[in-house]
Scaffold this motif. Structure first.
Motif, PDB file in Angstrom:
ATOM      1  N   PRO A  66       0.671  -1.256   0.016  1.00  0.00           N
ATOM      2  CA  PRO A  66       0.015   0.015  -0.012  1.00  0.00           C
ATOM      3  C   PRO A  66       0.842   1.293  -0.019  1.00  0.00           C
ATOM      4  N   GLU A  67       0.438   2.177  -0.767  1.00  0.00           N
ATOM      5  CA  GLU A  67       1.252   3.560  -0.888  1.00  0.00           C
ATOM      6  C   GLU A  67       0.958   4.229   0.198  1.00  0.00           C
ATOM      7  N   PRO A  68       2.152   4.744   0.907  1.00  0.00           N
ATOM      8  CA  PRO A  68       2.381   5.459   2.182  1.00  0.00           C
ATOM      9  C   PRO A  68       1.449   7.030   1.974  1.00  0.00           C
ATOM     10  N   ARG A  69       0.952   7.511   3.004  1.00  0.00           N
ATOM     11  CA  ARG A  69       0.312   8.551   3.138  1.00  0.00           C
ATOM     12  C   ARG A  69       1.422   9.646   2.521  1.00  0.00           C
ATOM     13  N   CYS A  70       0.770  10.571   1.536  1.00  0.00           N
ATOM     14  CA  CYS A  70       1.747  11.678   1.027  1.00  0.00           C
ATOM     15  C   CYS A  70       1.549  12.633   1.889  1.00  0.00           C
ATOM     16  N   ALA A  71       3.050  13.331   2.173  1.00  0.00           N
ATOM     17  CA  ALA A  71       2.994  14.402   3.156  1.00  0.00           C
ATOM     18  C   ALA A  71       2.668  15.727   2.193  1.00  0.00           C
ATOM     19  N   PRO A  72       2.409  16.716   3.102  1.00  0.00           N
ATOM     20  CA  PRO A  72       2.122  17.891   2.230  1.00  0.00           C
ATOM     21  C   PRO A  72       3.365  18.269   1.566  1.00  0.00           C
ATOM     22  N   ARG A  73       3.263  19.092   0.616  1.00  0.00           N
ATOM     23  CA  ARG A  73       4.160  19.414  -0.517  1.00  0.00           C
ATOM     24  C   ARG A  73       5.444  20.166   0.052  1.00  0.00           C
ATOM     25  N   GLY A  74       5.211  21.007   1.016  1.00  0.00           N
ATOM     26  CA  GLY A  74       6.240  21.872   1.693  1.00  0.00           C
ATOM     27  C   GLY A  74       6.917  21.103   2.620  1.00  0.00           C
ATOM     28  N   ASP A  75       6.324  20.145   3.164  1.00  0.00           N
ATOM     29  CA  ASP A  75       7.082  19.097   4.283  1.00  0.00           C
ATOM     30  C   ASP A  75       7.823  18.324   3.559  1.00  0.00           C
ATOM     31  N   THR A  76       7.722  17.751   2.383  1.00  0.00           N
ATOM     32  CA  THR A  76       8.359  17.064   1.498  1.00  0.00           C
ATOM     33  C   THR A  76       9.786  17.625   1.017  1.00  0.00           C
ATOM     34  N   LEU A  77       9.642  18.738   0.403  1.00  0.00           N
ATOM     35  CA  LEU A  77      10.686  19.667   0.058  1.00  0.00           C
ATOM     36  C   LEU A  77      11.543  20.078   1.204  1.00  0.00           C
ATOM     37  N   THR A  78      11.110  20.209   2.428  1.00  0.00           N
ATOM     38  CA  THR A  78      11.932  20.642   3.517  1.00  0.00           C
ATOM     39  C   THR A  78      12.855  19.383   3.842  1.00  0.00           C
ATOM     40  N   ARG A  79      12.309  18.209   3.705  1.00  0.00           N
ATOM     41  CA  ARG A  79      13.240  16.917   4.092  1.00  0.00           C
ATOM     42  C   ARG A  79      14.216  16.803   3.208  1.00  0.00           C
ATOM     43  N   ILE A  80      14.240  17.217   2.074  1.00  0.00           N
ATOM     44  CA  ILE A  80      15.280  17.021   0.804  1.00  0.00           C
ATOM     45  C   ILE A  80      16.476  17.912   1.067  1.00  0.00           C
ATOM     46  N   PRO A  81      17.708  17.241   1.298  1.00  0.00           N
ATOM     47  CA  PRO A  81      19.093  18.077   1.754  1.00  0.00           C
ATOM     48  C   PRO A  81      19.496  18.809   0.671  1.00  0.00           C
ATOM     49  N   PHE A  82      18.999  19.870   0.245  1.00  0.00           N
ATOM     50  CA  PHE A  82      19.149  20.882  -0.951  1.00  0.00           C
ATOM     51  C   PHE A  82      20.770  21.257  -0.728  1.00  0.00           C
TER      52      PHE A  82
END
Length: 474
Positions: free
Chosen positions: A10-26
């Motif tokens: 089962p696909e995991p629940r998607c986090a809000p877009r802002g939270d997902t981008l925050t987790r990426i180590p830019f």
């Protein structure tokens, strides 16, 4: 061997877009971007001729390579939760594209010659490395589909099964149940059917064991014996959920499939051994054995119909009655009556008076006592060879528990009239009865999920005194 083929989790629940981008180590993009900017300025500002021109070409080359580096790293960050092969493939394509751009824009060379030369080189290398390239492209396909992950138990080819410990471009590394490490080319796995057994909580699946039984044994009795054996083998395994299915009858054999659930592929052999051992013991206890094909039976040997469950054999296999002499056992067995049971049927109920004990020959029963809210709570299971109901028979007390059949079952009832003369003739037998009664009473005092106080179990001395008083034995 049964297989559980891969199905997408089962696909995991998607986090809000802002939270997902925050987790990426830019911050990991800083280095390649700085290199690209630092290389771009000299490429644009330096003259074309002389030593400065050579530096300009080097700066242009560094710019496009740094740009490809930045794009490849960004792709790797965005695809962090996807197979690594996918990000590696994208990175390789980006660097190849950067080399073509450098050739045309930086060095201003025609692309046709480069393409022609590359085609010949690629053809030669492709023929020489066809097996390796086949493994690589198979690895790319497996990486994109992701039929399995590290930690899963899989069977990629025949006799090639194990737990996935690594996945690379060329191969998949497995660790077998025997602790042997295997390096399997991806092309070999991709070219065959893949059985994925999963891992952890997702690794539970159903296995089966084929048991041959003499075809003259009634199917109902054979199922009853084998199901009780499987339930006894898996009594400590949650969700073992065994069942028995008749799958074939041929050459004097009835082939039964004993099916059960195992927690993961690595533990299957242990549970198959436990079920096979329990099935063999159950058949032998019933006077049966694994059947042989008719062609293996000696010429001229007549088929014999297996005997029904023998109370004498059952009495002789129980520790409680082993001190009895052969004549005493035969006497008791002759007086015992069969009690067939269907699932859900109660052989005795809590609170009622009783004047007999029971010996379970086949099937599985459940022991229920009063819970905290007054309802009945299951506290134990009885398997073939169990003795129950002895307290009411030997002390005159009401039944302390309700016994209900979980499967089709067969029990034998022994009344007080039959055992009274034996106990009077041999008072020493009371000691053995006392021991088993004391242990049973102590176990039945435990109520799962209840913190209420319960009366203490009677001691062996108390039970022995009751027995002697009830039977007027000094």
């Amino acid at each position: 061997m049964p297989h559980r083929f891969y199905h997408a989790p089962p696909e995991p629940r998607c986090a809000p877009r802002g939270d997902t981008l925050t987790r990426i180590p830019f911050h990991r993009l800083v280095a390649p971007v700085v290199v690209a900017i630092a290389a771009l300025l000299p490429h644009l500002l330096l003259p074309v001729d002389g030593a400065a021109g050579a530096l300009r070409l080097a700066a242009g080359t560094a710019f496009w390579l740094a740009l490809a580096w930045s794009a490849a790293r960004l792709a790797a960050l965005l695809l962090a939760h996807h197979p690594k092969l996918l990000s590696d493939l994208i990175g390789t394509a980006l660097f190849l594209a950067a080399l073509v751009v450098i050739t045309q824009l930086v060095f201003e060379l025609p692309a046709t010659g480069l393409i022609a030369t590359s085609s010949v080189l690629i053809a030669v290398l492709g023929f020489a490395l066809r097996n390796t390239l086949g493994d690589i492209f198979s690895g790319i396909a497996l990486g994109m589909e992701s039929p399995y992950a590290i930690g899963d138990w899989i069977e990629g080819t025949e006799n090639c099964a194990g737990r996935v410990t690594g996945i690379s471009w060329r191969s998949t590394r497995l660790l077998t149940r025997d602790g042997v490490a295997l390096v399997v080319p991806n092309s070999l796995i991709a070219g065959h059917r893949i059985a994925v057994y999963g891992s952890g909580a997702q690794g539970r699946y159903r296995a089966q064991l084929l048991v041959p039984v003499d075809a003259t044994v009634p199917a109902g009795r054979a199922r009853r014996l084998l199901l009780a054996a499987a339930m006894e083998a898996g009594r400590d395994q949650p969700a073992f959920a065994p069942d028995v299915v008749l799958v074939d009858v041929a050459q004097g054999q009835a082939m039964y499939a004993v099916r059960f659930h195992v927690p993961d592929y690595g533990a299957e052999m242990r549970w198959r051994d436990a079920v096979a051992g329990a099935a063999q013991a159950a058949l032998q206890r019933a006077g049966l054995d694994f059947a042989r094909p008719a062609r293996e039976v000696g010429a001229g040997r007549a088929w014999q119909t297996p005997a029904a469950a023998s109370p004498a054999r059952l009495l002789g296999s129980i520790d409680l009655f082993r001190p009895f002499t052969g004549e005493e056992v035969d006497s008791l067995a002759a007086s015992m009556a069969e009690v067939p049971l269907t699932p859900g049927e109660a052989v005795m109920r809590r609170g009622e008076q009783g004047d007999s004990l029971f010996l379970l020959a086949e099937g599985v029963l459940e022991v229920r006592i009063a819970g905290a809210d007054g309802s009945e709570v299951a506290v134990d299971r009885l398997h073939p060879g169990a003795v129950f109901g002895e307290m009411s028979l030997l002390t005159g007390q009401p039944r302390s528990a309700t016994i209900v059949a979980l499967t089709d079952a067969l029990a034998f009832r022994l009344t007080r009239e039959a055992i009274d003369p034996v106990l009077r003739a041999r008072p020493a037998l009371l000691e053995g009865l006392t021991a088993i009664m004391a242990a049973r009473q102590a176990r039945n005092r435990v109520v799962p999920g209840s913190n209420r106080a319960v009366p203490a179990a009677p001691t062996r001395e108390d039970i022995l005194a009751r027995l002697k008083s009830f039977f007027a034995i000094r």
